[in-house]
Design a protein around this motif. Structure first.
Motif, short mmCIF file in Angstrom:
data_model
loop_
_atom_site.label_atom_id
_atom_site.label_comp_id
_atom_site.label_asym_id
_atom_site.label_seq_id
_atom_site.Cartn_x
_atom_site.Cartn_y
_atom_site.Cartn_z
N ASN A 20 54.78 -10.41 33.71
CA ASN A 20 54.67 -9.85 35.06
C ASN A 20 55.68 -10.50 36.00
OD1 ASN A 20 53.60 -12.37 35.36
ND2 ASN A 20 51.64 -11.71 36.17
N GLY A 21 56.85 -10.83 35.47
CA GLY A 21 57.89 -11.43 36.28
C GLY A 21 57.94 -12.94 36.19
N LYS A 22 56.92 -13.54 35.58
CA LYS A 22 56.88 -14.99 35.41
C LYS A 22 57.17 -15.34 33.95
CE LYS A 22 53.45 -15.52 39.05
NZ LYS A 22 52.10 -15.94 39.37
N ALA A 23 57.80 -16.47 33.74
CA ALA A 23 58.18 -16.85 32.38
C ALA A 23 57.02 -17.45 31.59
CB ALA A 23 59.34 -17.86 32.45
N GLU A 24 55.86 -17.62 32.20
CA GLU A 24 54.73 -18.26 31.53
C GLU A 24 53.95 -17.24 30.70
OE1 GLU A 24 52.55 -19.84 34.77
OE2 GLU A 24 54.21 -21.10 35.41
N ILE A 61 64.20 -12.06 26.63
CA ILE A 61 65.62 -12.39 26.59
C ILE A 61 66.35 -11.74 27.76
CG2 ILE A 61 67.71 -12.30 25.19
CD1 ILE A 61 65.37 -14.09 24.06
N ASP A 62 66.03 -10.48 28.03
CA ASP A 62 66.62 -9.73 29.14
C ASP A 62 65.56 -8.78 29.67
OD1 ASP A 62 68.08 -8.11 30.89
OD2 ASP A 62 69.77 -7.89 29.53
N GLU A 76 64.87 -9.65 12.89
CA GLU A 76 66.28 -9.57 12.50
C GLU A 76 67.17 -9.50 13.73
OE1 GLU A 76 66.94 -6.39 9.74
OE2 GLU A 76 65.71 -7.31 8.20
N ASN A 77 66.76 -8.72 14.72
CA ASN A 77 67.44 -8.58 16.00
C ASN A 77 66.38 -8.57 17.07
OD1 ASN A 77 70.17 -8.04 14.94
ND2 ASN A 77 69.24 -6.16 14.17
N TYR A 78 66.77 -8.79 18.32
CA TYR A 78 65.80 -8.73 19.40
C TYR A 78 65.11 -7.37 19.43
CZ TYR A 78 68.14 -12.89 21.26
OH TYR A 78 68.68 -14.14 21.42
N ALA A 79 63.81 -7.38 19.72
CA ALA A 79 63.09 -6.13 19.94
C ALA A 79 63.59 -5.55 21.25
CB ALA A 79 61.59 -6.40 20.02
N GLU A 80 63.67 -4.22 21.32
CA GLU A 80 64.31 -3.61 22.48
C GLU A 80 63.55 -2.38 22.96
OE1 GLU A 80 68.56 -1.53 23.10
OE2 GLU A 80 68.64 -3.61 22.42
N LYS A 135 67.63 -0.44 32.25
CA LYS A 135 68.54 -0.81 31.16
C LYS A 135 67.71 -1.48 30.09
CE LYS A 135 70.16 -5.38 32.52
NZ LYS A 135 71.28 -6.27 32.45
N ALA A 136 68.29 -1.75 28.95
CA ALA A 136 67.53 -2.26 27.82
C ALA A 136 66.85 -3.59 28.13
CB ALA A 136 68.44 -2.41 26.61
N CYS A 137 65.57 -3.65 27.80
CA CYS A 137 64.77 -4.87 27.88
C CYS A 137 64.73 -5.47 26.48
CB CYS A 137 63.38 -4.51 28.37
SG CYS A 137 62.19 -5.82 28.20
N LYS A 138 64.99 -6.78 26.35
CA LYS A 138 65.04 -7.41 25.02
C LYS A 138 64.03 -8.55 24.94
CE LYS A 138 69.79 -6.10 24.39
NZ LYS A 138 71.16 -6.51 24.14
N VAL A 139 63.35 -8.60 23.79
CA VAL A 139 62.27 -9.56 23.56
C VAL A 139 62.46 -10.21 22.20
CG1 VAL A 139 59.76 -9.73 23.24
CG2 VAL A 139 60.69 -8.18 24.95
N ASP A 140 62.05 -11.49 22.09
CA ASP A 140 62.08 -12.18 20.80
C ASP A 140 60.70 -12.76 20.54
OD1 ASP A 140 63.13 -13.16 18.44
OD2 ASP A 140 63.97 -14.97 19.35
N ILE A 141 60.25 -12.70 19.30
CA ILE A 141 59.00 -13.32 18.86
C ILE A 141 59.38 -14.44 17.90
CG2 ILE A 141 56.78 -12.98 17.72
CD1 ILE A 141 57.05 -11.33 20.27
N ARG A 142 58.79 -15.63 18.13
CA ARG A 142 59.15 -16.80 17.32
C ARG A 142 57.91 -17.46 16.73
NH1 ARG A 142 63.25 -19.11 21.94
NH2 ARG A 142 64.63 -17.29 21.92
#
Length: 107
Positions: free
Chosen positions: A10-14, A88-89, A54-58, A39-46
């Motif tokens: 929701n806009g916060k990094a937590e 990520i973005d 394999e690549n960022y989820a988009e 524009k493209a929103c990019k997410v990573d799961i770790r």
């Protein structure tokens, strides 16, 4: 046994971290935003700090739902791993729901 992890941005990094009480195989990843981000929103799961994708989820800038958002690397998530989600973005979106579906690994 299936386990579903959900994160809300929701806009916060937590965002919460989850503990894998057993081994899991990632099955699907969904991204949902109330409005298209522009524009493209990019997410990573770790898992333990290492991407399981394999690549960022988009989520493309013109849509608000992506049901097959990411391609998973081979292997699974080990028992005892800490699972986290990283934006990520933002692509300009103000909120995002991220859902990871996993299936218990065979032992």
């Amino acid at each position: 046994m299936q386990r579903i992890l959900t994160w809300f941005f929701n806009g916060k990094a937590e965002m919460p971290a989850y503990y894998a009480e057993q081994g899991y195989t990632p099955e699907s990843l969904r991204l949902y935003s109330v409005g298209a981000p522009g524009k493209a929103c990019k997410v990573d799961i770790r898992a333990d700090g290492v991407s399981i994708l394999e690549n960022y989820a988009e989520l493309s800038g013109q849509q608000n739902l992506e049901e097959l958002a990411g391609n998973f690397k081979g292997g699974g998530i080990d028992e005892g791993s800490v699972i986290t989600c990283h934006i990520i973005d933002t692509g300009g979106m103000a909120s995002l729901s991220i859902q990871l579906d996993m299936e218990a690994s065979e032992t």
